[in-house]
Every structure is written in structure tokens, then in C-alpha cells.
Motif scaffolding. Structure first.
Motif, PDB file in Angstrom:
ATOM      1  N   TYR A 193      -7.623  -5.850  19.949  1.00 27.16           N
ATOM      2  CA  TYR A 193      -6.920  -4.888  19.094  1.00 27.16           C
ATOM      3  C   TYR A 193      -7.573  -3.518  19.202  1.00 27.16           C
ATOM      4  O   TYR A 193      -8.791  -3.390  19.055  1.00 27.16           O
ATOM      5  CB  TYR A 193      -6.977  -5.348  17.625  1.00 27.16           C
ATOM      6  CG  TYR A 193      -6.169  -4.463  16.713  1.00 27.16           C
ATOM      7  CD1 TYR A 193      -4.860  -4.792  16.390  1.00 27.16           C
ATOM      8  CD2 TYR A 193      -6.708  -3.287  16.199  1.00 27.16           C
ATOM      9  CE1 TYR A 193      -4.102  -3.953  15.578  1.00 27.16           C
ATOM     10  CE2 TYR A 193      -5.950  -2.443  15.384  1.00 27.16           C
ATOM     11  CZ  TYR A 193      -4.655  -2.792  15.079  1.00 27.16           C
ATOM     12  OH  TYR A 193      -3.903  -1.965  14.275  1.00 27.16           O
ATOM     13  N   MET A 213       0.855  -1.191   0.000  1.00 25.34           N
ATOM     14  CA  MET A 213       0.000   0.000   0.000  1.00 25.34           C
ATOM     15  C   MET A 213       0.889   1.237   0.000  1.00 25.34           C
ATOM     16  O   MET A 213       1.628   1.464   0.961  1.00 25.34           O
ATOM     17  CB  MET A 213      -0.888   0.020   1.244  1.00 25.34           C
ATOM     18  CG  MET A 213      -1.834  -1.146   1.348  1.00 25.34           C
ATOM     19  SD  MET A 213      -2.843  -1.361  -0.125  1.00 25.34           S
ATOM     20  CE  MET A 213      -4.204  -0.328   0.257  1.00 25.34           C
ATOM     21  N   HIS A 258      -9.542   4.480  -0.748  1.00 21.82           N
ATOM     22  CA  HIS A 258     -10.557   3.538  -0.256  1.00 21.82           C
ATOM     23  C   HIS A 258     -10.225   3.007   1.130  1.00 21.82           C
ATOM     24  O   HIS A 258     -10.865   2.086   1.615  1.00 21.82           O
ATOM     25  CB  HIS A 258     -10.680   2.345  -1.207  1.00 21.82           C
ATOM     26  CG  HIS A 258     -11.233   2.702  -2.550  1.00 21.82           C
ATOM     27  ND1 HIS A 258     -10.442   3.137  -3.581  1.00 21.82           N
ATOM     28  CD2 HIS A 258     -12.500   2.700  -3.026  1.00 21.82           C
ATOM     29  CE1 HIS A 258     -11.196   3.389  -4.640  1.00 21.82           C
ATOM     30  NE2 HIS A 258     -12.448   3.140  -4.332  1.00 21.82           N
ATOM     31  N   GLY A 259      -9.146   3.530   1.756  1.00 20.85           N
ATOM     32  CA  GLY A 259      -8.695   2.991   3.043  1.00 20.85           C
ATOM     33  C   GLY A 259      -7.802   1.795   2.829  1.00 20.85           C
ATOM     34  O   GLY A 259      -7.735   1.245   1.714  1.00 20.85           O
ATOM     35  N   GLY A 294       2.160  -3.314  10.610  1.00 25.34           N
ATOM     36  CA  GLY A 294       1.700  -2.958   9.263  1.00 25.34           C
ATOM     37  C   GLY A 294       2.174  -3.928   8.189  1.00 25.34           C
ATOM     38  O   GLY A 294       2.313  -3.556   7.027  1.00 25.34           O
ATOM     39  N   GLU A 297      -6.882   0.552  17.765  1.00 22.63           N
ATOM     40  CA  GLU A 297      -6.046   1.441  16.958  1.00 22.63           C
ATOM     41  C   GLU A 297      -5.761   2.737  17.707  1.00 22.63           C
ATOM     42  O   GLU A 297      -6.691   3.410  18.137  1.00 22.63           O
ATOM     43  CB  GLU A 297      -6.744   1.710  15.619  1.00 22.63           C
ATOM     44  CG  GLU A 297      -5.941   2.537  14.633  1.00 22.63           C
ATOM     45  CD  GLU A 297      -4.621   1.895  14.194  1.00 22.63           C
ATOM     46  OE1 GLU A 297      -4.482   0.652  14.295  1.00 22.63           O
ATOM     47  OE2 GLU A 297      -3.728   2.638  13.766  1.00 22.63           O
ATOM     48  N   TRP A 300      12.526  -2.356  13.698  1.00 20.08           N
ATOM     49  CA  TRP A 300      11.274  -1.914  13.060  1.00 20.08           C
ATOM     50  C   TRP A 300      11.062  -0.436  13.332  1.00 20.08           C
ATOM     51  O   TRP A 300      11.226   0.011  14.463  1.00 20.08           O
ATOM     52  CB  TRP A 300      10.063  -2.707  13.583  1.00 20.08           C
ATOM     53  CG  TRP A 300       8.788  -2.289  12.897  1.00 20.08           C
ATOM     54  CD1 TRP A 300       8.311  -2.783  11.718  1.00 20.08           C
ATOM     55  CD2 TRP A 300       7.852  -1.276  13.314  1.00 20.08           C
ATOM     56  NE1 TRP A 300       7.142  -2.133  11.366  1.00 20.08           N
ATOM     57  CE2 TRP A 300       6.846  -1.201  12.332  1.00 20.08           C
ATOM     58  CE3 TRP A 300       7.783  -0.411  14.396  1.00 20.08           C
ATOM     59  CZ2 TRP A 300       5.771  -0.312  12.401  1.00 20.08           C
ATOM     60  CZ3 TRP A 300       6.713   0.494  14.480  1.00 20.08           C
ATOM     61  CH2 TRP A 300       5.722   0.523  13.491  1.00 20.08           C
ATOM     62  N   PHE A 352       0.397   3.747  17.473  1.00 19.19           N
ATOM     63  CA  PHE A 352       0.199   2.576  16.614  1.00 19.19           C
ATOM     64  C   PHE A 352      -1.042   1.803  17.048  1.00 19.19           C
ATOM     65  O   PHE A 352      -1.729   2.186  17.980  1.00 19.19           O
ATOM     66  CB  PHE A 352       1.429   1.661  16.711  1.00 19.19           C
ATOM     67  CG  PHE A 352       2.727   2.372  16.466  1.00 19.19           C
ATOM     68  CD1 PHE A 352       3.075   2.781  15.183  1.00 19.19           C
ATOM     69  CD2 PHE A 352       3.590   2.653  17.516  1.00 19.19           C
ATOM     70  CE1 PHE A 352       4.258   3.452  14.951  1.00 19.19           C
ATOM     71  CE2 PHE A 352       4.785   3.333  17.291  1.00 19.19           C
ATOM     72  CZ  PHE A 352       5.120   3.719  16.000  1.00 19.19           C
ATOM     73  N   GLY A 406      -2.173   2.492  -4.881  1.00 23.98           N
ATOM     74  CA  GLY A 406      -2.125   3.850  -4.352  1.00 23.98           C
ATOM     75  C   GLY A 406      -2.968   4.791  -5.182  1.00 23.98           C
ATOM     76  O   GLY A 406      -3.596   4.379  -6.158  1.00 23.98           O
ATOM     77  N   VAL A 466       7.007   1.453   6.338  1.00 31.62           N
ATOM     78  CA  VAL A 466       7.679   0.832   7.477  1.00 31.62           C
ATOM     79  C   VAL A 466       9.043   0.316   7.048  1.00 31.62           C
ATOM     80  O   VAL A 466       9.249  -0.079   5.901  1.00 31.62           O
ATOM     81  CB  VAL A 466       6.852  -0.310   8.144  1.00 31.62           C
ATOM     82  CG1 VAL A 466       5.490   0.188   8.559  1.00 31.62           C
ATOM     83  CG2 VAL A 466       6.744  -1.524   7.267  1.00 31.62           C
ATOM     84  N   ASN A 473       1.094  -3.279  16.172  1.00 31.39           N
ATOM     85  CA  ASN A 473       0.940  -3.764  14.807  1.00 31.39           C
ATOM     86  C   ASN A 473       2.005  -3.131  13.909  1.00 31.39           C
ATOM     87  O   ASN A 473       2.097  -1.916  13.815  1.00 31.39           O
ATOM     88  CB  ASN A 473      -0.480  -3.350  14.359  1.00 31.39           C
ATOM     89  CG  ASN A 473      -0.736  -3.580  12.889  1.00 31.39           C
ATOM     90  OD1 ASN A 473       0.032  -4.243  12.199  1.00 31.39           O
ATOM     91  ND2 ASN A 473      -1.848  -3.035  12.413  1.00 31.39           N
TER      92      ASN A 473
END
Ligand code: GDD
Length: 409
Positions: A166, A7, A88-89, A181, A168, A252, A151, A57, A116, A179
Motif C-alpha cells: 500500500y 469521518m 487527529h487524522g 475510503g 498513499e 465510485w 489516491f 469531525g 466519497v 483505496n
């Protein structure tokens, strides 16, 4: 067969990357001399039976289609850019192109955020995912409790690794496990996304029938084809034996600011020691400059033999570096000229900029601080003997006096 989807987002996301995102989309910004997304694509190459890599994208078709075809031939792996007509997310974008993604009937789909930086343990994740037998497996990592709220925070079963809970970016602390990603899914993920958007449609219809007021709130809620992977899929499916976690203890970072990108450039340079040692400058031979630690120098760059470079330096195409220059912890972008005895430390120097004789461009090197890394935008001129400390300079500026802790607009 397996496919990978990266993405890449679109121009609106690039605003936090200013002043380096005015002309270059964030995913194509050079880290360790390679576009950010190059590192993600090379990691995907290590997946067995990989059939295709898709970049999804809403950036202009031209630039990414061109990049996709050049990286396809460079790395000998099919890469295709799929452009959304609007955002569109993170899950909606995947769903929008489901027919193309499923063309080769893959058994598994990797999904990776482009912003990331990590060593992407994709083959190990796939193996774990098959063992768990769920619909999806998330890469997760422990971070400091103070930084976790930027995150998705989560709780996993210590024995089975099932994702139990979970949230956000929660306001109150939930967990220091977050998370990363990076995900692997079976094709059932498409049914899960479909469910979210049809429920949303039903609710909107219900509200429509109830009252005018409700109608107003329905139009304010998200469109039915906009689905976020984290809030809309991961949160509701946690604790239902469908999602599992794979924890990494390696490096990370989320590449959210230019300052962090300097740190990530260093992490990728260090990784080159194992994955692509031929990309690291060696400093052998009498005509070469002195090299310290991990350094990347593009073959077209001209570096004077009396210059001293490194550690964590990446020098892009057509850069010219004069005698006596000292570079430490910096990214020097295409077509920059650095004149005699200039010093660059903890800084990013934008495309076509020029640094005069005995000038200094530097910062403390605190990657998380707003002015912890000095950044010169495109075509900035720093005149002879001028000192720039802990500052951000927007494109096309000329500095003829020294500055400290300033944002030059
Ligand atoms: N193609 C496309 N279309 N990409 C998108 C869209 C979209 O409409 N919206 C977001 N993306 C991409 C972004 O470019 C990024 O690579 C990824 O999807 C996730 O972006 P966001 O949804 O904005 O989330 P975030 O970056 O704030 O946080 C996510 O990633 C973190 C790890 O880096 C969340 O999943 C967090 O939980 C996670 O910790």
C-alpha cells in the motif's frame, strides 16, 4: 453488534469546495436533494445489527448535532456527532473516541470517508471480511492509470485478496487498484493505532536525548495523537495477513470539487430508481412540468407547468421556477428564483440566487475541468438576457453583462 463511523473532517478541508463551502459544511451540501452525508447514513442502515452511527469531525457542535438529531428521527437510526477539539487524522479521530465507540461492545466497526460517492456494498464487505478473518477489509476499485496517483494505490493477492502493498498518493505508478475510503475493522484496530502513537512517542523521546538538533526535528514531526489511517496503519500492516480487500465494479467517485458533485448528484439520482423511487419526480398530472430522466424536486418548490426539467436535475427547498424555463444537468439550491424562459445547463446555482428572464447559465459539462461546470455562489443575481458560460461566480455578485471562462471575485 456493529457500529459505523463516518469521518466528516472539518472546516479546513472545505476550502477546495469553494465557493459553495462558505456557509455550508461540505458534508451537508445537497446531492440529489439530500445532504452528502445522508447518502452514507442511508447506506449504513442496510447493515444487519447496526447499533449506532457516529459522525466524527471538528466542525462546530451546533450544526452537526442538530443534523444528527433530525436524521436520526427521519431514518429511524441512532446518529450521534462526536466533535474533536482539533484534527487527529483519519485514524487518530477514531481512536480519540474509542471508549464511546466501544460502549455497546461491537464486534465490527465500519469506517467511511464522508466525501466519497458510491453504492456502499457494506453487507457484502462484512461477509467477505468474516471469511478472510483479518483485522480489516478495504473497499477497492480499479481506476484509470492516469488518475490513480490522487489516491492510495495498492496491490492485492489475486487469490486470497490479502492487501500485499500500500502506498498513499505515490509519485511513480504502483497500481491502478485504489483505496475507496470505506473500511470494516474488528476492535483490534484500536491496538494498531495505539502502537503507532506509542512508537512515535518513543522515537521522539530518543531524539530528545540525543541532541538539540534532533529535538528540533522531533518538534517538527507529527504529534503522537495524530495518526493517519493510510500512511501509518495500512502501509506498515500490508503483507502481514491482517488486511484484505473487497473490490467493487460499481460506481465510485471522490467528491473533491463542486464539478464532481454535479456528477455524483446524477449518480445518486439514478440510484434512487432502485432505493427510493418515491423521491424522483414523475411529471404525472396536468399541472406538472415536463420531466425528463432522473429529477428530484423538493415538495416546497414551485415549478411552472410549462417548464421542462431533466435529466440529472435536483431542485431544493422554496425554489421558484417560472414559465418556459429549461433545466438540464444542474443543482438548484434553496430559495433560488428562476424567471421566464431562462436556461440552466451543467451548472450549480447557489442559495438565494436569482436568474433573470431569458438568461442562460451554462457550461460544457466536463466534470474534471476547472471551469467545466458553471457555479454561482450564494445570492448571485444574473440579470435579464445575460449569458454566463464556463464560469465561477463568488457570492453576492450581480452580473449585468455576459461572461465566459471567467472567475468573478
Ligand atoms: N474527524 C476527522 N478528523 N476526519 C478527518 C481528519 C481528522 O483529523 N482528517 C481527515 N479526515 C477525514 C476527511 O474528511 C475524509 O473524509 C477522510 O478522513 C480522509 O481524508 P484524508 O485523510 O485527507 O485523505 P484523502 O481524502 O486525501 O484520501 C483518502 O481517501 C481516498 C478515498 O477517497 C485516502 O485514504 C486515500 O487513500 C483514498 O484513496
Amino acid at each position: 453488534k456493529v457500529v459505523a463511523v463516518i469521518m466528516v473532517g472539518g472546516p479546513t478541508k472545505g476550502t477546495r469546495f469553494r465557493p459553495l463551502s462558505f456557509n455550508t459544511p461540505e458534508p451537508l451540501f445537497a446531492l440529489a436533494g439530500q445532504p452528502m452525508v445522508h447518502h452514507t447514513i442511508s447506506a449504513c442502515k442496510r447493515i444487519k445489527n447496526l447499533a449506532q452511527i457516529f459522525l466524527i469531525g471538528f466542525y462546530e457542535e451546533r450544526e452537526f448535532a442538530l443534523y444528527a438529531s433530525s436524521i436520526s428521527s427521519e431514518l429511524r437510526v441512532p446518529v450521534r456527532y462526536l466533535k474533536e477539539d482539533k484534527p487527529h487524522g483519519s485514524a487518530g479521530g477514531l481512536y480519540y473516541f474509542r471508549d464511546i465507540i466501544m460502549e455497546d461492545s461491537p464486534s465490527h466497526i465500519f469506517l467511511l470517508n464522508c466525501d466519497v460517492c458510491c453504492n456502499f456494498p457494506l453487507p457484502d464487505m462484512l461477509e467477505a471480511h468474516m471469511r478472510y478473518g483479518g483485522m480489516g477489509t478495504l473497499l477497492v476499485i480499479k481506476v484509470s492509470a492516469e488518475s490513480a496517483n490522487q489516491f492510495g494505490e495498492l496491490v492485492a493477492d489475486q487469490v486470497t485478496n490479502e492487501l500485499l502493498h500500500y502506498t498513499e498518493k505515490p509519485e511513480t505508478f504502483v497500481s491502478d487498484l485504489i483505496n475507496c475510503g470505506v473500511y470494516v475493522f474488528t476492535p483490534e484496530i484500536f491496538d494498531a493505532i495505539q502502537d503507532v502513537s506509542s512508537h512515535r512517542q518513543d522515537r521522539a523521546n530518543l531524539r530528545l536525548m540525543s541532541s538539540f538538533e534532533a529535538l528540533q526535528s522531533a518538534t517538527r514531526s507529527l504529534p503522537k495523537d495524530f495518526v493517519r489511517l493510510d500512511q501509518d496503519i495500512l502501509s506498515p500492516l500490508a503483507g502481514k495477513k491482517q488486511l484484505y480487500t473487497y473490490e467493487t465494479t460499481d460506481f465510485w467517485e471522490q467528491i473533491k470539487t463542486p464539478g464532481i458533485s454535479l456528477k455524483c448528484s446524477g449518480l445518486y439520482l439514478a440510484q434512487f430508481r432502485y432505493t427510493s423511487p418515491h423521491l424522483l419526480a414523475s411529471g404525472d398530472g396536468t399541472e406538472n412540468a415536463t420531466i425528463v430522466g432522473d429529477v428530484y424536486i423538493h415538495p416546497s418548490a414551485k415549478v411552472h407547468p410549462t417548464a421542462k426539467i431533466g435529466p440529472n436535475v435536483s431542485i431544493s427547498a422554496n425554489v421558484r421556477i417560472a414559465a418556459g424555463v429549461r433545466l438540464i444537468s444542474c443543482i438548484i439550491l434553496d430559495d433560488v428564483e428562476i424567471q421566464e424562459n431562462a436556461v440552466v445547463l451543467h451548472s450549480i446555482v447557489g442559495w438565494k440566487s436569482s436568474l433573470g428572464k431569458w438568461s442562460r447559465v451554462q457550461a460544457e459539462g466536463d466534470y474534471n475541468a476547472k471551469l467545466g461546470v458553471t457555479i454561482l455562489g450564494e445570492a448571485v443575481t444574473v440579470e435579464d438576457e445575460v449569458v454566463v458560460i464556463n464560469s465561477i461566480v463568488l457570492p453576492h455578485k450581480t452580473l449585468n453583462v455576459s461572461v465566459q471562462e471567467e472567475i468573478i471575485l
